[in-house]
Motif scaffolding. Sequence first.
Motif, PDB file in Angstrom:
ATOM      1  N   ASP A  23     -17.648   6.222 -16.869  1.00  0.00           N
ATOM      2  CA  ASP A  23     -18.317   7.750 -17.452  1.00  0.00           C
ATOM      3  C   ASP A  23     -18.693   8.890 -16.322  1.00  0.00           C
ATOM      4  OD1 ASP A  23     -17.657  10.732 -18.928  1.00  0.00           O
ATOM      5  OD2 ASP A  23     -17.469   9.007 -20.268  1.00  0.00           O
ATOM      6  N   PRO A  24     -17.896   9.351 -15.807  1.00  0.00           N
ATOM      7  CA  PRO A  24     -18.729  10.438 -14.603  1.00  0.00           C
ATOM      8  C   PRO A  24     -19.659  11.553 -15.414  1.00  0.00           C
ATOM      9  CG  PRO A  24     -16.535  10.460 -13.332  1.00  0.00           C
ATOM     10  CD  PRO A  24     -16.513   9.597 -15.067  1.00  0.00           C
ATOM     11  N   ALA A  25     -18.933  12.135 -16.944  1.00  0.00           N
ATOM     12  CA  ALA A  25     -20.349  12.515 -17.649  1.00  0.00           C
ATOM     13  C   ALA A  25     -21.470  11.540 -18.622  1.00  0.00           C
ATOM     14  CB  ALA A  25     -18.811  12.774 -19.005  1.00  0.00           C
ATOM     15  N   LEU A  26     -21.478  10.411 -18.612  1.00  0.00           N
ATOM     16  CA  LEU A  26     -22.535  10.029 -19.530  1.00  0.00           C
ATOM     17  C   LEU A  26     -23.368  10.121 -17.933  1.00  0.00           C
ATOM     18  CD1 LEU A  26     -23.184   7.819 -22.017  1.00  0.00           C
ATOM     19  CD2 LEU A  26     -22.379   6.537 -21.346  1.00  0.00           C
ATOM     20  N   THR A  27     -22.504   9.366 -16.537  1.00  0.00           N
ATOM     21  CA  THR A  27     -23.459   9.173 -15.950  1.00  0.00           C
ATOM     22  C   THR A  27     -24.160  10.272 -15.988  1.00  0.00           C
ATOM     23  OG1 THR A  27     -22.237   7.357 -14.783  1.00  0.00           O
ATOM     24  CG2 THR A  27     -23.683   7.949 -13.302  1.00  0.00           C
ATOM     25  N   LEU A  28     -23.905  11.061 -15.860  1.00  0.00           N
ATOM     26  CA  LEU A  28     -24.855  12.538 -15.519  1.00  0.00           C
ATOM     27  C   LEU A  28     -25.502  13.439 -16.455  1.00  0.00           C
ATOM     28  CD1 LEU A  28     -24.972  14.938 -13.924  1.00  0.00           C
ATOM     29  CD2 LEU A  28     -23.182  16.147 -14.949  1.00  0.00           C
ATOM     30  N   LEU A  29     -25.121  12.432 -17.395  1.00  0.00           N
ATOM     31  CA  LEU A  29     -26.298  12.819 -18.953  1.00  0.00           C
ATOM     32  C   LEU A  29     -26.943  11.954 -19.208  1.00  0.00           C
ATOM     33  CD1 LEU A  29     -26.722  14.238 -22.051  1.00  0.00           C
ATOM     34  CD2 LEU A  29     -25.473  12.081 -23.209  1.00  0.00           C
ATOM     35  N   VAL A  30     -26.868  10.685 -18.366  1.00  0.00           N
ATOM     36  CA  VAL A  30     -28.116  10.048 -18.091  1.00  0.00           C
ATOM     37  C   VAL A  30     -29.036  10.397 -17.394  1.00  0.00           C
ATOM     38  CG1 VAL A  30     -28.881   7.538 -17.468  1.00  0.00           C
ATOM     39  CG2 VAL A  30     -27.306   8.037 -19.220  1.00  0.00           C
ATOM     40  N   ASP A  31     -28.768  11.246 -16.289  1.00  0.00           N
ATOM     41  CA  ASP A  31     -29.315  11.373 -14.983  1.00  0.00           C
ATOM     42  C   ASP A  31     -30.358  12.713 -14.947  1.00  0.00           C
ATOM     43  OD1 ASP A  31     -27.871   9.508 -12.979  1.00  0.00           O
ATOM     44  OD2 ASP A  31     -26.810  10.756 -12.958  1.00  0.00           O
ATOM     45  N   LEU A  32     -28.882  13.193 -16.083  1.00  0.00           N
ATOM     46  CA  LEU A  32     -29.870  14.451 -16.698  1.00  0.00           C
ATOM     47  C   LEU A  32     -31.117  14.591 -16.854  1.00  0.00           C
ATOM     48  CD1 LEU A  32     -29.906  18.116 -16.751  1.00  0.00           C
ATOM     49  CD2 LEU A  32     -28.603  17.317 -18.539  1.00  0.00           C
ATOM     50  N   SER A  33     -31.150  13.277 -18.138  1.00  0.00           N
ATOM     51  CA  SER A  33     -31.881  13.092 -19.542  1.00  0.00           C
ATOM     52  C   SER A  33     -33.052  12.828 -18.402  1.00  0.00           C
ATOM     53  CB  SER A  33     -31.361  11.993 -20.560  1.00  0.00           C
ATOM     54  OG  SER A  33     -30.336  12.598 -21.182  1.00  0.00           O
ATOM     55  N   LEU A  34     -32.915  11.598 -17.441  1.00  0.00           N
ATOM     56  CA  LEU A  34     -34.321  11.172 -17.108  1.00  0.00           C
ATOM     57  C   LEU A  34     -34.611  11.616 -15.913  1.00  0.00           C
ATOM     58  CD1 LEU A  34     -32.381   6.935 -16.307  1.00  0.00           C
ATOM     59  CD2 LEU A  34     -34.226   7.780 -17.700  1.00  0.00           C
ATOM     60  N   ASP A  35     -34.034  12.204 -15.656  1.00  0.00           N
ATOM     61  CA  ASP A  35     -34.583  13.968 -14.476  1.00  0.00           C
ATOM     62  C   ASP A  35     -35.275  15.157 -14.948  1.00  0.00           C
ATOM     63  OD1 ASP A  35     -34.896  12.371 -12.452  1.00  0.00           O
ATOM     64  OD2 ASP A  35     -32.993  12.889 -11.970  1.00  0.00           O
ATOM     65  N   THR A  36     -35.214  15.448 -16.649  1.00  0.00           N
ATOM     66  CA  THR A  36     -35.163  16.557 -17.030  1.00  0.00           C
ATOM     67  C   THR A  36     -36.080  16.170 -18.479  1.00  0.00           C
ATOM     68  OG1 THR A  36     -33.626  17.112 -18.126  1.00  0.00           O
ATOM     69  CG2 THR A  36     -33.366  18.123 -16.103  1.00  0.00           C
ATOM     70  N   GLY A  37     -36.030  15.355 -19.026  1.00  0.00           N
ATOM     71  CA  GLY A  37     -35.861  15.484 -20.238  1.00  0.00           C
ATOM     72  C   GLY A  37     -35.861  16.081 -21.884  1.00  0.00           C
ATOM     73  N   LEU A  38     -34.024  16.639 -20.907  1.00  0.00           N
ATOM     74  CA  LEU A  38     -34.153  16.800 -21.710  1.00  0.00           C
ATOM     75  C   LEU A  38     -33.845  16.573 -23.595  1.00  0.00           C
ATOM     76  CD1 LEU A  38     -33.248  19.632 -20.247  1.00  0.00           C
ATOM     77  CD2 LEU A  38     -30.706  19.309 -20.742  1.00  0.00           C
ATOM     78  N   ARG A  39     -33.295  16.424 -24.743  1.00  0.00           N
ATOM     79  CA  ARG A  39     -33.330  16.274 -26.035  1.00  0.00           C
ATOM     80  C   ARG A  39     -32.179  15.618 -25.780  1.00  0.00           C
ATOM     81  NH1 ARG A  39     -37.160  19.559 -27.516  1.00  0.00           N
ATOM     82  NH2 ARG A  39     -38.967  18.699 -28.026  1.00  0.00           N
ATOM     83  N   LEU A  40     -31.526  14.794 -26.264  1.00  0.00           N
ATOM     84  CA  LEU A  40     -30.207  14.529 -26.103  1.00  0.00           C
ATOM     85  C   LEU A  40     -29.089  15.567 -26.814  1.00  0.00           C
ATOM     86  CD1 LEU A  40     -28.016  11.829 -26.333  1.00  0.00           C
ATOM     87  CD2 LEU A  40     -28.669  11.009 -28.039  1.00  0.00           C
ATOM     88  N   SER A  41     -29.822  16.396 -28.180  1.00  0.00           N
ATOM     89  CA  SER A  41     -28.511  17.368 -28.048  1.00  0.00           C
ATOM     90  C   SER A  41     -29.174  18.189 -27.342  1.00  0.00           C
ATOM     91  CB  SER A  41     -29.085  17.814 -29.662  1.00  0.00           C
ATOM     92  OG  SER A  41     -30.871  18.685 -30.124  1.00  0.00           O
ATOM     93  N   GLU A  42     -29.553  18.597 -26.655  1.00  0.00           N
ATOM     94  CA  GLU A  42     -30.016  19.680 -25.589  1.00  0.00           C
ATOM     95  C   GLU A  42     -28.903  19.598 -25.069  1.00  0.00           C
ATOM     96  OE1 GLU A  42     -34.276  21.238 -26.500  1.00  0.00           O
ATOM     97  OE2 GLU A  42     -34.550  19.697 -24.899  1.00  0.00           O
TER      98      GLU A  42
END
Length: 173
Positions: A23-42
């Motif tokens: 799922d490209p969207a889930l992969t991007l969400l994981v990448d974004l979370s690990l590389d920025t520290g955004l909270r899940l809802s953010e």
Amino acid sequence: DRRLLPAEEAAVRQALESPQRRDPALTLLVDLSLDTGLRLSEAYRLRWDQVDLARGVLRVEGSKGHRGVLKPRVVPLKPVLREKLRGGGEGLVFPFWDGTPEGREKTSSKLSVRLGALFDSAGVKDFTAHDMRHEAACRWFELRDAAGRWLFSDVEICRIMGWSNLSMVLRYA
């Protein structure tokens, strides 16, 4: 409050690429979370108009403001993440949330469960969606320039992560 070991991250990425989980969207969400520290809802509320690739930043509507007030902040984008966000679009970056205030809690719960299942399938035990935020904070501290100096000061990391005081910074520094 634990780090994601390199072998564990590799296992998570392998699980993300498996045919049943791709799922490209889930992969991007994981990448974004690990590389920025955004909270899940953010992260899942992020809109394309908040992504500024020219300046290399995200304009985040923080979710931990006083009494529910949005607490905006600017988060730098690492070059590898900039590339993954290239192409843009309109509206929400991710398809997980319906855009309604009522849908936020349901979306957070569903994504937390989905990410938990991902980590379990990768054999990464006791790791949660929120632990990706902890990992990102540590990664901000690990960034160094060519001379070995910190790329960001503790105050800058405090702002990037959306913390209201330096006591959180001390946990990671």
